[in-house]
Write an enzyme that holds these catalytic residues in place. Structure first.
Site, PDB file in Angstrom:
ATOM      1  CG  ASN A  31      31.602 -32.957 -30.400  1.00 63.08           C
ATOM      2  OD1 ASN A  31      31.251 -33.970 -31.005  1.00 63.08           O
ATOM      3  ND2 ASN A  31      31.588 -31.769 -30.962  1.00 63.08           N
TER       4      ASN A  31
ATOM      5  N   GLY B  69      43.158 -35.030 -32.413  1.00 63.60           N
ATOM      6  CA  GLY B  69      42.012 -35.841 -32.805  1.00 63.60           C
ATOM      7  C   GLY B  69      41.712 -35.762 -34.297  1.00 63.60           C
ATOM      8  CB  THR B  70      41.576 -32.913 -36.676  1.00 62.72           C
ATOM      9  OG1 THR B  70      40.636 -32.188 -35.896  1.00 62.72           O
ATOM     10  CG2 THR B  70      41.309 -32.686 -38.152  1.00 62.72           C
TER      11      THR B  70
ATOM     12  CB  SER C  72      42.319 -34.861 -28.878  1.00 64.38           C
ATOM     13  OG  SER C  72      42.738 -33.516 -28.821  1.00 64.38           O
TER      14      SER C  72
ATOM     15  CG  HIS D 137      43.222 -29.683 -27.314  1.00 66.10           C
ATOM     16  ND1 HIS D 137      42.141 -28.854 -27.263  1.00 66.10           N
ATOM     17  CD2 HIS D 137      43.083 -30.380 -28.471  1.00 66.10           C
ATOM     18  CE1 HIS D 137      41.390 -29.025 -28.346  1.00 66.10           C
ATOM     19  NE2 HIS D 137      41.946 -29.961 -29.087  1.00 66.10           N
TER      20      HIS D 137
ATOM     21  CB  THR E 225      61.021 -33.547 -36.484  1.00 64.43           C
ATOM     22  OG1 THR E 225      61.960 -33.643 -37.549  1.00 64.43           O
ATOM     23  CG2 THR E 225      61.747 -33.573 -35.143  1.00 64.43           C
TER      24      THR E 225
ATOM     25  CD  GLN F 283      34.718 -33.859 -26.270  1.00 69.61           C
ATOM     26  OE1 GLN F 283      34.783 -33.749 -25.047  1.00 69.61           O
ATOM     27  NE2 GLN F 283      35.007 -32.849 -27.073  1.00 69.61           N
TER      28      GLN F 283
ATOM     29  CB  CYS G 204      34.249 -28.084 -34.083  1.00 70.82           C
ATOM     30  SG  CYS G 204      35.474 -28.756 -32.978  1.00 70.82           S
TER      31      CYS G 204
HETATM   32  C1  LIG Z   1      34.571 -35.861 -30.753  1.00 67.63           C
HETATM   33  C2  LIG Z   1      35.711 -35.064 -31.293  1.00 67.63           C
HETATM   34  N1  LIG Z   1      36.511 -35.597 -32.230  1.00 67.63           N
HETATM   35  C3  LIG Z   1      37.561 -34.928 -32.739  1.00 67.63           C
HETATM   36  C4  LIG Z   1      37.864 -33.650 -32.324  1.00 67.63           C
HETATM   37  C5  LIG Z   1      39.048 -32.936 -32.902  1.00 67.63           C
HETATM   38  O1  LIG Z   1      40.129 -33.000 -32.019  1.00 67.63           O
HETATM   39  P1  LIG Z   1      41.369 -31.963 -32.146  1.00 67.63           P
HETATM   40  O2  LIG Z   1      40.868 -30.657 -31.657  1.00 67.63           O
HETATM   41  O3  LIG Z   1      42.425 -32.558 -31.270  1.00 67.63           O
HETATM   42  O4  LIG Z   1      41.771 -31.963 -33.564  1.00 67.63           O
HETATM   43  C6  LIG Z   1      37.049 -33.032 -31.363  1.00 67.63           C
HETATM   44  C7  LIG Z   1      37.292 -31.630 -30.941  1.00 67.63           C
HETATM   45  O5  LIG Z   1      36.445 -30.981 -30.391  1.00 67.63           O
HETATM   46  C8  LIG Z   1      35.964 -33.768 -30.816  1.00 67.63           C
HETATM   47  O6  LIG Z   1      35.173 -33.241 -29.876  1.00 67.63           O
END
Ligand SMILES: Cc1ncc(COP(=O)(O)O)c(C=O)c1O
Length: 388
Positions: free
Chosen positions: A152, A72-73, A202, A204, A240, A182, A329
């Protein structure tokens, strides 16, 4: 060992057994580099393309609009920086909200240094933005609107479709990015129909592996690549490919979509029952999540006045119960949550806020021991602080 109860699924989820098996098989047998010309390379490429098709089908878009990332990031960074850097001449104004994830909010500091102007939509006390405020902020310079689907920390659902309609009707093209980290796999997510140009996923958070993710990029949307190199992912994301992570993500999405509605019903029942059981145990608690159509089925945020959430979290941990204080986070940074601040909670309510988050792997039977453990811990802690 006593049974563990994991109610922290918005931080991360356990990987499906089938996903782990497929990833294992991929790592030891189908380990080729998709760029290699021989059979091993072609097999790996086929695995990646199969996953691309699954993601495209789940989002009801074209496979060529799916780009694999590390999560996600990265997808959020790639979308926001990428669109701004490639389209500077079309405008320098970005609209977002003040409850976004740090992987969106922190990108704006960088964009402001580069001359972009950022406006923030406010949320109401229920954590939801007011789409009418967007109409007031849109102007001739607006290049991008970026919003999250499900928050989140609070679980509030933003009016993503309504914002898409406003942008479709606006006289000038404004790009639209949505962070569905989310929500995807739980709620319907339809980027093409909703007028979304870029969307982040994302792995995970939906029982795939860490380090896997997707950026959906509407065909014809031009973004600047952030990583240069061998030109993988149509030159937008060199390096890769993480083949095990990608095939695992495909499998996780296939499984999540197959039983999505059933999973949602189960999580919603767990959430509702837990909220009412905790309210019985701790009548002065404050429920910060919504129970109408603006509340996600898997996130429950509750404030326990007079309690420090970290202390309560560790009390629960002693009973084998895992939850989060605020969002994972930001939980370690020691400052009050920007999301709960935006929702006008008092400092005391923020300091005592706990997030419970569920997955289909949880069971309704887990609710009673958690509610009892919370009740016991809160009473003990309130007595220690002289509040009981
Ligand atoms: C709303 C939201 N965006 C982005 C992320 C980041 O995702 P990742 O952990 O896959 O980098 C999170 C992680 O908690 C999230 O809750």
């Amino acid at each position: 060992m006593e049974k563990e109860i994991y109610f922290d699924n918005s931080a991360t989820t356990p990987v499906y057994r089938e996903v782990a098996d497929l990833m294992h098989e991929t790592m030891i047998r189908n380990f080729g580099n998709p760029s290699s010309l021989h059979k091993k390379g072609i097999q790996a490429e086929q695995g990646v393309n199969h996953a691309r098709k699954i993601l495209a089908a789940a989002l009801e878009v074209k496979p060529e609009e799916i780009y694999f990332t590390s999560g996600g990031t990265e997808s959020n960074n790639m979308a926001i920086k990428g669109i701004c850097l490639a389209n500077k001449s079309r405008g320098n104004h970005i609209i977002t909200s003040n409850v976004e994830h740090p992987s969106v909010l922190n990108v704006y500091d960088h964009m402001e240094e580069l001359g972009f102007r950022v406006s923030f939509l406010h949320v109401q006390e229920n954590g939801v933005v007011d789409a009418d405020e967007l109409k007031e902020l849109l102007c001739h310079d607006t290049l991008l609107v970026s919003l999250m689907h499900v928050n989140n920390e609070s679980g509030a659902i933003q009016p993503i479709q309504e914002v898409g309609e406003i942008l479709k009707d606006y006289h000038k093209k404004v790009y639209y990015h949505v962070d569905t980290v989310q929500s995807f796999g739980k709620l319907p997510v339809l980027p093409d129909k909703w007028g979304i140009d870029m969307l982040s996923v994302s792995g995970h958070k939906l029982h795939g592996s860490k380090g896997s993710g997707v950026l959906y990029l509407r065909k014809g949307t031009r973004i600047k690549a952030l990583v240069e190199g061998g030109g993988q992912e149509k030159r937008l994301r060199s390096g890769t490919e993480n083949v095990p992570g990608i095939v695992g993500l495909g499998k996780a999405v296939e499984l999540a979509m197959k039983d999505r509605e059933e999973h949602v019903k189960k999580m919603a029942a767990i959430r509702e029952t837990l909220a009412s059981r905790i309210k019985e145990q701790v009548p002065d608690c404050k429920i910060n999540s919504n129970f109408d159509d603006t509340g996600a089925p898997h996130i429950l945020n509750i404030s326990f006045p007079g309690i420090k959430s970290e202390v309560l979290l560790h009390y629960l941990e002693q009973d084998g119960i895992y939850v989060s204080s605020g969002s994972a986070c930001s939980a370690r940074k020691g400052k009050l949550s920007h999301v709960l601040t935006a929702m006008h909670l008092t400092d005391e309510e923020m300091e005592g806020s706990i997030r419970f988050s569920f997955s289909y792997m949880n069971e309704l039977e887990e609710v009673v021991p958690v509610a009892e453990s919370v009740g016991k811990a809160v009473r003990e802690l309130q007595q220690l602080t002289g509040r009981g």
